[in-house]
Design an enzyme around this catalytic site. Structure first.
Site, mmCIF file in Angstrom:
data_model
loop_
_atom_site.group_PDB
_atom_site.id
_atom_site.type_symbol
_atom_site.label_atom_id
_atom_site.label_comp_id
_atom_site.label_asym_id
_atom_site.label_seq_id
_atom_site.Cartn_x
_atom_site.Cartn_y
_atom_site.Cartn_z
ATOM 1 C CB SER A 50 4.705 -7.513 5.742
ATOM 2 O OG SER A 50 3.871 -8.574 5.312
ATOM 3 C CD GLU B 4 8.277 -2.917 8.453
ATOM 4 O OE1 GLU B 4 7.689 -4.007 8.270
ATOM 5 O OE2 GLU B 4 8.730 -2.232 7.519
ATOM 6 C CE LYS C 23 -3.015 -8.520 -4.234
ATOM 7 N NZ LYS C 23 -3.510 -7.564 -3.214
ATOM 8 C CD GLU D 81 -5.724 -6.144 0.424
ATOM 9 O OE1 GLU D 81 -4.756 -6.032 -0.344
ATOM 10 O OE2 GLU D 81 -5.764 -6.956 1.368
ATOM 11 C CG PHE E 45 -0.254 0.430 2.513
ATOM 12 C CD1 PHE E 45 -0.026 1.770 2.808
ATOM 13 C CD2 PHE E 45 0.193 -0.523 3.424
ATOM 14 C CE1 PHE E 45 0.629 2.153 3.980
ATOM 15 C CE2 PHE E 45 0.851 -0.152 4.590
ATOM 16 C CZ PHE E 45 1.066 1.187 4.862
ATOM 17 C CB CYS F 209 10.656 -0.635 2.878
ATOM 18 S SG CYS F 209 11.261 -0.109 1.285
#
Ligand code: NAD
Length: 485
Positions: A227, A376, A174, A177, A150, A282
């Site tokens: 992740s 994280e 993909k 969402e 995301f 990240c």
């Protein structure tokens, strides 16, 4: 709903999904309902793979110099639509307008790199014996998939789409969402740029579609960004189905600050690294290892952090779940004895009460066992861990299981070199808080931040998206029959 309902994009057309499951897409900025997207079924994926397979028959045979013409035009369209694309990223992800603009600019840079691929993938040719030559050629892999997170709705899809497609593959994307809108604009602009139908297909969905991608016999290679937990699942499941997989995971980046560091430059870099994109990068600084006497720098970091204002120059985090998780980490550290120097909990932005904001947070006297030191957090939080010397700082950095990035702040070249050689991370910054390598250098971490070989962007990505063919040719009768002997 601000935008129309989203469908899957298959064979150049918007297709209603075979599903009855949909997800509402809300803006993290203020909770506005933006759209809704299907949580697709495996039948949708089958259609997308069939379209991509058909398109591969022709697209893979187009010479690369012609294929990249699409990306020259796409780059111009990204520039032309900069403001609109920026606004979309800002709305669906919650990052500030300026941060969203930087993401589109990065997408342009990635596209420029793809345009240079014909210059980079010339094979080699050599006369290996009298009258006998060997040559190499790069072939596309086939139908490939790109599964994205995301936090960069435009940039991360553009890490893979231009290179994979310019190299002759066809793709199933993909999207995450929770941010499905930008990817649809990417597909529209590529179509306008002349990309043939079926070369890029988009299937919206969640875990079920990701698992179906890992199992689908028509998909040859998978790139994943997200992740570590899911990267491991995708790497293991995709590889067990004999696919090529490159899976980038999470991060816990350590910045090591030495006493001789330039104080104001270090403070502004550390603050920008931990709070930029609300800490949802990240490459964000998550832990700062304070080596020796650096209290004067920590004081300046607190001053800088207080200039970062939620809703002004600090965006929202992605969801209420994310806000709750980040705040829980801060509270846990406090109860374990850490000192909260700047506290971003309970932040509400006036006029955006339905948005999800966490203010910049500076936590001092964190010890390596605390969860804020180990895990994280993915929010605008920096955990300061004290170390007596450089070797202790390196040991702290090395002990974390991730390895995306690390940085050192110092004026000493020798100390910097010592840390560069010993830090266990794939991307290192020297007096730089977000050491993202720019094209043509490649992007990718080490350890639990990446599973698979090579990197996802730049020159290194060529090996992932292609297969090398080695041809040995003999034209002259003078060449020996047993020429190898
Ligand atoms: P995520 O792992 O939750 O989701 C990534 C993708 O996997 C999404 O498309 C999602 O639909 C899918 N997914 C989620 N759960 C799944 C499951 N159980 N099984 C199969 N698929 C699943 O990640 P996110 O929250 O979207 O993104 C944030 C994470 O991504 C952070 O950990 C961040 O560090 C990481 N990230 C890493 C890099 C990198 O280059 N290493 C870059 C960007 C983001």
């Amino acid at each position: 709903m601000k935008y129309e309902e989203i469908g899957n994009y298959i064979g150049g057309k918007y297709m209603p999904s075979e599903t009855s499951r949909y997800l509402d897409v809300h803006s993290p900025i203020d909770g506005t309902l933006l759209s809704r997207a299907p949580i697709s079924s495996v039948k949708d994926l089958d259609k997308a793979v069939a379209a991509a397979k058909k398109a591969f028959e022709t697209w893979s045979k187009v010479p690369i110099k012609e294929r990249v013409q699409v990306f020259y035009r796409y780059k111009t369209l990204l520039e032309k639509h900069m403001d609109e694309l920026t606004q979309l990223v800002h709305e669906e992800n919650g990052k500030t307008f300026d941060e969203a603009k930087a993401e589109i600019e990065k997408s342009i840079e990635l596209t420029e790199f793809a345009c240079s691929l014909p210059q980079l993938i010339g094979g080699e040719i050599l006369e290996v014996s009298k009258g006998v030559e060997c040559r190499t050629d790069y072939y596309p892999v086939g139908v490939v998939a790109s599964i994205v997170p995301f936090n960069f709705p435009s940039m991360v899809p553009n890490w893979t789409i231009p290179n994979a497609i310019a190299l002759g593959n066809t793709m199933i994307l993909k999207p995450s969402e929770v941010v499905p809108l930008s990817s649809i604009r990417i597909a529209q602009l590529l179509k306008e740029a002349g990309l043939p139908d079926g070369v890029l297909n988009i299937v919206h969905g969640d875990k079920d579609i990701v698992e179906a991608i890992c199992d689908h016999p028509g998909i040859e290679a998978i790139s994943f960004v997200g992740s570590t937990k899911v990267a491991k699942i995708v790497y293991a499941r995709g590889s067990s189905n004999f696919k090529r997989v490159l899976a980038l995971g999470g991060a816990k980046n350590h910045l090591m600050v030495l006493p001789d560091a330039h104080a104001s430059m270090t403070a502004s870099n550390v603050t920008a690294s931990m709070s930029g994109c609300a800490g949802q990068r990240c490459m964000a600084a998550s832990a700062m290892v304070a080596v020796g006497k650096v209290d004067h720098i920590i004081e300046q970091i607190c001053i800088e952090a207080k200039k970062v204002i939620p809703g002004v120059n600090l965006g929202a985090v992605i969801s209420k779940t994310a806000k709750d998780r980040i705040e829980k980490y801060i509270t846990e550290a406090e109860s374990q004895g850490a000192k909260i120097l700047v506290d971003g909990r309970n932040t509400v932005v006036k006029g955006k009460e339905n948005g999800y904001y966490v203010g910049p947070t500076v936590i001092d006297f964190v010890t390596p066992e605390m969860s804020v030191a180990r895990e994280e957090i993915f929010g605008p939080v920096i955990s300061i861990i004290r170390a007596k010397d450089i070797d202790e700082a390196i040991a702290i950095e090395n002990a974390n299981p991730y390895g995306n990035a690390a940085a050192v702040f110092t004026q000493s070249g020798g100390a910097a070199r010592y840390i560069i050689e010993r830090a266990s991370a794939g991307m290192i910054g020297v007096n730089i808080g977000v050491p993202v390598p720019r094209e043509p250098f490649s992007f990718g971490g080490w350890n639990d931040s990446k599973f698979g070989t090579g990197d996802i962007t730049g020159k290194s990505s060529i090996a992932f998206w292609t297969k090398l063919k080695k041809t040995t040719t003999k034209w002259n009768a003078e060449a020996k029959t047993n020429w190898m002997s």
